[in-house]
Design an enzyme around this catalytic site. Structure first.
Site, PDB file in Angstrom:
ATOM      1  N   GLY A 113       0.808  -1.209   0.000  1.00  0.00           N
ATOM      2  CA  GLY A 113       0.000   0.000   0.000  1.00  0.00           C
ATOM      3  C   GLY A 113       0.841   1.258   0.000  1.00  0.00           C
ATOM      4  N   CYS A 114       0.235   2.351  -0.440  1.00  0.00           N
ATOM      5  CA  CYS A 114       0.884   3.657  -0.424  1.00  0.00           C
ATOM      6  C   CYS A 114      -0.164   4.684   0.016  1.00  0.00           C
ATOM      7  CB  CYS A 114       1.487   3.996  -1.792  1.00  0.00           C
ATOM      8  SG  CYS A 114       0.278   4.169  -3.112  1.00  0.00           S
ATOM      9  N   GLN A 115      -0.055   5.911  -0.421  1.00  0.00           N
ATOM     10  CA  GLN A 115      -1.002   6.946  -0.021  1.00  0.00           C
ATOM     11  C   GLN A 115      -2.345   6.792  -0.742  1.00  0.00           C
ATOM     12  OE1 GLN A 115      -0.414   8.807   2.476  1.00  0.00           O
ATOM     13  NE2 GLN A 115      -1.825  10.526   2.372  1.00  0.00           N
ATOM     14  N   GLY A 117      -2.627   4.433  -3.827  1.00  0.00           N
ATOM     15  CA  GLY A 117      -2.686   3.224  -4.633  1.00  0.00           C
ATOM     16  C   GLY A 117      -1.880   3.264  -5.910  1.00  0.00           C
ATOM     17  N   TYR A 142      -3.590   4.357   1.754  1.00  0.00           N
ATOM     18  CA  TYR A 142      -3.840   4.806   3.125  1.00  0.00           C
ATOM     19  C   TYR A 142      -5.064   5.717   3.193  1.00  0.00           C
ATOM     20  CZ  TYR A 142      -3.547   7.349   7.463  1.00  0.00           C
ATOM     21  OH  TYR A 142      -3.869   7.929   8.666  1.00  0.00           O
TER      22      TYR A 142
END
Length: 161
Positions: A113-115, A117, A142
């Site tokens: 995951g990141c901020q 996607g 996130y």
């Protein structure tokens, strides 16, 4: 559930929504947060530590008193930035795959995951191309995790007096 998306590489990336990602993490998948260290320190999904005897599949079957903490505690969340912020903008972390390989086995089940996607989609494609067999992208990142009210760990910044 999830959708298949093609990356620019040969690997097909499975993207799952945050509800499925949360369920996967709760069932034993490990979470790789590929945001910058600054983003991670500010707040991140709260994937708590679980008891797991190395080599044993079911964490809940382990008696925590039966082993030393170093042998039984497995951190379910790791921050390995896929990109760094520089004065020229974001650049890809040249050590990303090397750092991932030091922590995870290619057979580990990973949710990336990141901020939002986007970075995690690229990072997941790189992991699959590098031989990681069970990596999926968390769609929405996130931001979607937090918007759905899932547990987050926010670090309070100390106010200057």
């Amino acid at each position: 559930m999830g959708s298949l998306e093609e990356s620019s590489g040969a690997a097909e990336v499975l993207t799952v929504d945050v509800h499925k990602a949360k369920s996967l993490i709760e069932s034993g998948h490990l979470y790789v947060d590929v945001r910058t260290e600054e983003e991670f320190r500010a707040a991140h999904p709260d994937a708590m530590k679980v008891w797991k005897l190395r080599g044993q599949a079911e964490p809940e079957e382990v008696d925590p008193s039966s082993c030393a903490a170093d042998d039984c505690m497995v951190t379910k969340i790791h921050n390995i930035p896929y990109m760094f912020n520089t004065s020229q903008g974001r650049v890809k972390n040249p050590d990303f795959l090397e750092r991932v390989k030091k922590i995870f086995n290619q057979d580990d089940h990973l949710v990336v995951g990141c901020q939002s996607g986007v970075r995690s989609l690229s990072a997941t494609a790189d992991l699959l191309s590098a031989g990681f067999k069970h990596a999926c992208n968390m769609g929405g990142g996130y931001l979607a995790w937090d918007k759905n009210g899932f547990p987050v760990k926010k670090h309070q910044l100390k106010e200057e007096l």
